[in-house]
Design a protein around this motif. Structure first.
Motif, PDB file in Angstrom:
ATOM      1  N   ARG A  24      57.648  44.267  60.581  1.00  0.00           N
ATOM      2  CA  ARG A  24      58.188  43.243  61.475  1.00  0.00           C
ATOM      3  C   ARG A  24      57.137  42.206  61.896  1.00  0.00           C
ATOM      4  N   ASP A  25      55.864  42.605  61.899  1.00  0.00           N
ATOM      5  CA  ASP A  25      54.809  41.637  62.216  1.00  0.00           C
ATOM      6  C   ASP A  25      53.507  42.155  61.606  1.00  0.00           C
ATOM      7  N   GLY A  26      53.374  42.005  60.292  1.00  0.00           N
ATOM      8  CA  GLY A  26      52.234  42.562  59.578  1.00  0.00           C
ATOM      9  C   GLY A  26      51.052  41.634  59.458  1.00  0.00           C
ATOM     10  N   LYS A  27      51.018  40.558  60.247  1.00  0.00           N
ATOM     11  CA  LYS A  27      49.904  39.609  60.163  1.00  0.00           C
ATOM     12  C   LYS A  27      48.888  39.886  61.262  1.00  0.00           C
ATOM     13  N   GLY A  28      47.689  39.419  61.019  1.00  0.00           N
ATOM     14  CA  GLY A  28      46.637  39.550  62.026  1.00  0.00           C
ATOM     15  C   GLY A  28      45.696  40.699  61.725  1.00  0.00           C
ATOM     16  N   PRO A  29      44.509  40.694  62.365  1.00  0.00           N
ATOM     17  CA  PRO A  29      43.494  41.727  62.089  1.00  0.00           C
ATOM     18  C   PRO A  29      43.930  43.126  62.499  1.00  0.00           C
ATOM     19  N   VAL A  81      54.388  56.527  55.475  1.00  0.00           N
ATOM     20  CA  VAL A  81      54.340  55.085  55.728  1.00  0.00           C
ATOM     21  C   VAL A  81      54.966  54.323  54.574  1.00  0.00           C
ATOM     22  N   GLN A  82      54.644  54.741  53.351  1.00  0.00           N
ATOM     23  CA  GLN A  82      55.219  54.061  52.192  1.00  0.00           C
ATOM     24  C   GLN A  82      56.736  54.211  52.171  1.00  0.00           C
ATOM     25  N   THR A  83      57.223  55.418  52.467  1.00  0.00           N
ATOM     26  CA  THR A  83      58.673  55.630  52.540  1.00  0.00           C
ATOM     27  C   THR A  83      59.283  54.784  53.647  1.00  0.00           C
ATOM     28  N   GLY A  84      58.615  54.749  54.804  1.00  0.00           N
ATOM     29  CA  GLY A  84      59.118  53.947  55.918  1.00  0.00           C
ATOM     30  C   GLY A  84      59.199  52.473  55.586  1.00  0.00           C
ATOM     31  N   ARG A  85      58.188  51.952  54.901  1.00  0.00           N
ATOM     32  CA  ARG A  85      58.210  50.531  54.531  1.00  0.00           C
ATOM     33  C   ARG A  85      59.335  50.247  53.541  1.00  0.00           C
ATOM     34  N   ALA A  86      59.584  51.196  52.647  1.00  0.00           N
ATOM     35  CA  ALA A  86      60.646  50.993  51.656  1.00  0.00           C
ATOM     36  C   ALA A  86      62.018  50.957  52.324  1.00  0.00           C
ATOM     37  N   VAL A  87      62.265  51.864  53.277  1.00  0.00           N
ATOM     38  CA  VAL A  87      63.593  51.907  53.896  1.00  0.00           C
ATOM     39  C   VAL A  87      63.773  50.783  54.888  1.00  0.00           C
ATOM     40  N   ILE A  88      62.705  50.396  55.590  1.00  0.00           N
ATOM     41  CA  ILE A  88      62.834  49.295  56.553  1.00  0.00           C
ATOM     42  C   ILE A  88      63.094  47.975  55.830  1.00  0.00           C
ATOM     43  N   LEU A 125      70.845  53.467  59.371  1.00  0.00           N
ATOM     44  CA  LEU A 125      71.051  52.742  58.128  1.00  0.00           C
ATOM     45  C   LEU A 125      70.147  53.233  57.006  1.00  0.00           C
ATOM     46  N   ALA A 126      68.985  53.767  57.374  1.00  0.00           N
ATOM     47  CA  ALA A 126      68.021  54.204  56.353  1.00  0.00           C
ATOM     48  C   ALA A 126      67.873  55.723  56.329  1.00  0.00           C
ATOM     49  N   SER A 127      68.870  56.446  56.827  1.00  0.00           N
ATOM     50  CA  SER A 127      68.731  57.896  56.983  1.00  0.00           C
ATOM     51  C   SER A 127      68.531  58.609  55.656  1.00  0.00           C
ATOM     52  N   ILE A 164      56.063  59.188  62.751  1.00  0.00           N
ATOM     53  CA  ILE A 164      54.888  58.319  62.879  1.00  0.00           C
ATOM     54  C   ILE A 164      54.859  57.290  61.758  1.00  0.00           C
ATOM     55  N   GLY A 165      55.182  57.725  60.541  1.00  0.00           N
ATOM     56  CA  GLY A 165      55.199  56.787  59.420  1.00  0.00           C
ATOM     57  C   GLY A 165      56.210  55.678  59.599  1.00  0.00           C
ATOM     58  N   LEU A 166      57.371  56.017  60.172  1.00  0.00           N
ATOM     59  CA  LEU A 166      58.395  55.003  60.399  1.00  0.00           C
ATOM     60  C   LEU A 166      57.938  53.984  61.437  1.00  0.00           C
ATOM     61  N   ILE A 167      57.303  54.454  62.504  1.00  0.00           N
ATOM     62  CA  ILE A 167      56.821  53.528  63.542  1.00  0.00           C
ATOM     63  C   ILE A 167      55.732  52.615  62.974  1.00  0.00           C
ATOM     64  N   VAL A 168      54.794  53.208  62.224  1.00  0.00           N
ATOM     65  CA  VAL A 168      53.741  52.387  61.595  1.00  0.00           C
ATOM     66  C   VAL A 168      54.356  51.368  60.649  1.00  0.00           C
ATOM     67  N   ALA A 169      55.296  51.812  59.827  1.00  0.00           N
ATOM     68  CA  ALA A 169      55.939  50.898  58.879  1.00  0.00           C
ATOM     69  C   ALA A 169      56.716  49.805  59.599  1.00  0.00           C
ATOM     70  N   TYR A 170      57.335  50.153  60.722  1.00  0.00           N
ATOM     71  CA  TYR A 170      58.096  49.173  61.493  1.00  0.00           C
ATOM     72  C   TYR A 170      57.180  48.072  62.019  1.00  0.00           C
TER      73      TYR A 170
END
Length: 581
Positions: A401-406, A464-471, A500-502, A391-397
């Motif tokens: 990839r598109d972190g703008k908007g409300p 989520v923090q880990t996911g954002r770091a690896v992505i 790649l981020a395993s 779940i954290g990886l999907i949220v981070a993805y």
């Protein structure tokens, strides 16, 4: 033509698909994180429970239900924050900015206390300093003939000391990272101008590190006010209540409405002080110390103080890391805490039931119940690590990839909301939401799925923090190229991002595993005989006077946690500036 192509590359995948994915992620986060918190509030506002607010805040029992526990909680929070900043800041300054010998050793040891559960340090303290006032059992020092005063054995002082010993490594890590960025040119300029070391420390280094100091104080305050284990083991025997222990007691005796009110107020206290910390930082204009110019590390020459300061630092590290583990191991082998290092026996580990010893309790590896708890705890850790990482990886993805908007902003805020919620309050919220049937869904209280869902939601910020770091390490061009060939989002995640981020994902999963293995605050309210967990069993054994069994179980938790942490460090191989020469 070129303009349309460039716009196409700016979008990771089609707008409609991305918007639907954001809605799906937001719905999942709403169910896991926001839903339980909203439900616990609604429970206290129902007609049958609304009176709980006045009972807790203004009723004739409000002093015992709220105000005394709140006072004790604030004393612990402020005391622990101050102590952790002083100790953690002192060690960080020594390791990063001075020529103290064995800096690497001190830096490594200063990060270890947080790996040791707070209930382990509390049990070790009790084995040393317990007096016969409670339960008639004596600790090691009283067994030597020393008189241990009540204030040192039980209550506020030992709880403060234990929590500082547990949380100061948080402050050390944050402050050390900030000090490592201090520009040596500032220090050299001050030295050339004739400034003394004290003036440089207070006038340059401290202001530059102030954001880290405030952050360390906020984190340790939040940890202290939400901690359940230390106040329960060292405070409850002498009726010292905090908001966490009061919440536990109310839920245990069936006063759930009052317990939910205390949980909401505990969340408010924790969130308020974290908000104040952010407010202090936002009030300053700039803390920039990193420029485009290279700089070499500038360390203070301690002169004749090198050895004494090293001895002080080594003493702090040994007392908070090595000594508790030794005490726990010795106590699990000794027939009595008053004689820790004599007449050792393996009975509490492998002994069969003997009516003359510990009321016939068999050793932990001869107890089917504890074996089942070990399997369940490890299984829960693995399951939470997997689900939280996914779940954290999907949220981070989505955010990367598109972190703008409300919608993205709302997803980001909700995903980190559990950081503001004390573990025991989060557990209470899950009881409020899933303790009764919801439509066709049965009640989940006392089941493994509830532990899994609650653990996943509570540790989601770390995933989520880990996911954002690896992505962030995987180029968006790879993702865009795969999208243009027709690969869907899940296909790109599984075929490109995950391989790649395993290593980073595995390291993050191991960190989550360790946290759920040694967590007590979250699971203590969710514990039932059908879902036994090692941390709760250790607490229950200690509460009932079976300290050897409690310490043996705690040693098992420590061994598993330390092994997993070392594996995570090997996989992560993250840079620690204070370990560099």
């Amino acid at each position: 033509m070129s303009l349309s192509v460039s716009r196409s590359f700016a979008r990771p995948f089609p707008l409609n698909g991305h918007f639907a994915l954001k809605l799906l992620v937001l719905a999942v986060l709403g169910l896991l994180v926001a839903g339980p918190l909203v439900r616990i509030l609604l429970e206290t506002l129902s007609p049958d429970a609304i009176s709980a607010w006045s009972d807790v805040t203004t009723g004739r029992l409000s002093r015992n239900l709220l105000w005394v526990p709140l006072t004790n909680t604030l004393i612990l929070g402020v005391g622990v924050a101050c102590g952790c900043v002083l100790i953690g800041g002192f060690l960080a300054w020594l390791v990063v900015m001075t020529d103290v010998p064995f800096r690497r050793t001190i830096g490594l040891m200063a990060t270890l206390p947080f790996m040791i559960p707070s209930f382990a340090t509390s049990l070790a303290w009790g084995s040393l300093f317990r007096n016969s006032r409670v339960g008639g059992q004596s600790g090691f020092l009283e067994g030597l003939g020393l008189t241990i005063p009540d204030w040192l054995a039980w209550g506020m002082i030992p709880t403060l000391i234990v929590l500082i010993a547990h949380y100061y490594s948080l402050a050390f890590t944050v402050i050390a990272a900030a000090l490592a960025t201090v520009n040596s040119d500032l220090v050299e300029a001050a030295q050339i101008a004739g400034a003394k070391r004290r003036r440089i420390l207070l006038g340059i280094v401290l202001p530059v590190a102030m954001p880290a100091v405030v952050a360390g104080a906020s984190l340790t305050f939040a940890g202290a006010v939400s901690n359940f284990a230390a106040p329960a083991l060292l405070g409850l025997p002498v009726r010292m209540q905090t908001m966490a222990t009061r919440l536990y007691g109310l839920i245990e005796v069936g006063q759930t409405s009052r317990g939910y009110v205390v949980a909401i107020l505990l969340i408010a206290v924790s969130a308020l002080f974290l908000w104040l910390g952010n407010k202090v930082l936002s009030g300053r204009r700039s803390y920039a110390t990193i420029t485009g110019k290279g700089g070499r590390a500038k360390r203070f020459d301690l002169g004749t103080a090198r050895l004494p300061l090293f001895m002080v630092a080594l003493f702090i590290c040994l007392v908070t890391t090595v000594v508790p583990v030794i005490i726990l191991i010795a106590s699990s082998l000794a027939p009595s805490s008053s004689a820790l290092f004599s007449n050792w026996t393996l009975h509490y580990w492998t002994g069969l039931s003997n009516p003359s010893i510990a009321q016939g309790q068999p050793g932990i590896w001869e107890s089917p119940f504890i074996k089942s708890a070990t399997s369940l705890t490890v299984g829960l850790g693995v399951a939470v690590a997997i689900t939280s990482s996914i779940i954290g990886l999907i949220v981070a993805y989505v955010l990367a990839r598109d972190g703008k908007g409300p919608l993205a902003g709302l997803i980001n805020q909700i995903s980190f909301l559990p950081l503001l919620v004390p573990g025991i309050a989060f557990g209470a919220a899950y009881i409020a939401l899933f303790g009764a049937p919801i439509g066709p869904l049965p009640a989940l209280y006392g089941t493994f799925p509830l532990l899994l869902i609650a653990g996943t939601a509570y540790l989601l910020p770390f995933s989520v923090q880990t996911g954002r770091a690896v992505i962030s390490q995987v180029s968006g061009d790879l993702d865009e190229s795969a999208r243009m060939t027709g690969a869907g989002m899940m296909r790109r995640l599984v075929a490109i991002t995950v391989p790649l981020a395993s290593r980073g994902l595995a390291a993050g999963g191991l960190i989550v595993f360790v946290k759920i293995m040694r967590d007590l605050s979250l699971v203590v309210l969710l514990f039932t005989p059908t879902t036994p967990l090692l941390s709760v069993l250790a607490y229950r054994y200690a509460s009932e006077g079976f300290t050897q069994f409690a310490n043996a179980i705690t040693v098992v938790i420590l061994v598993i946690s330390i092994a997993a942490t070392l594996m995570a460090n090997q996989l992560q191989a993250k840079s620690q500036p204070w370990l560099k020469s």
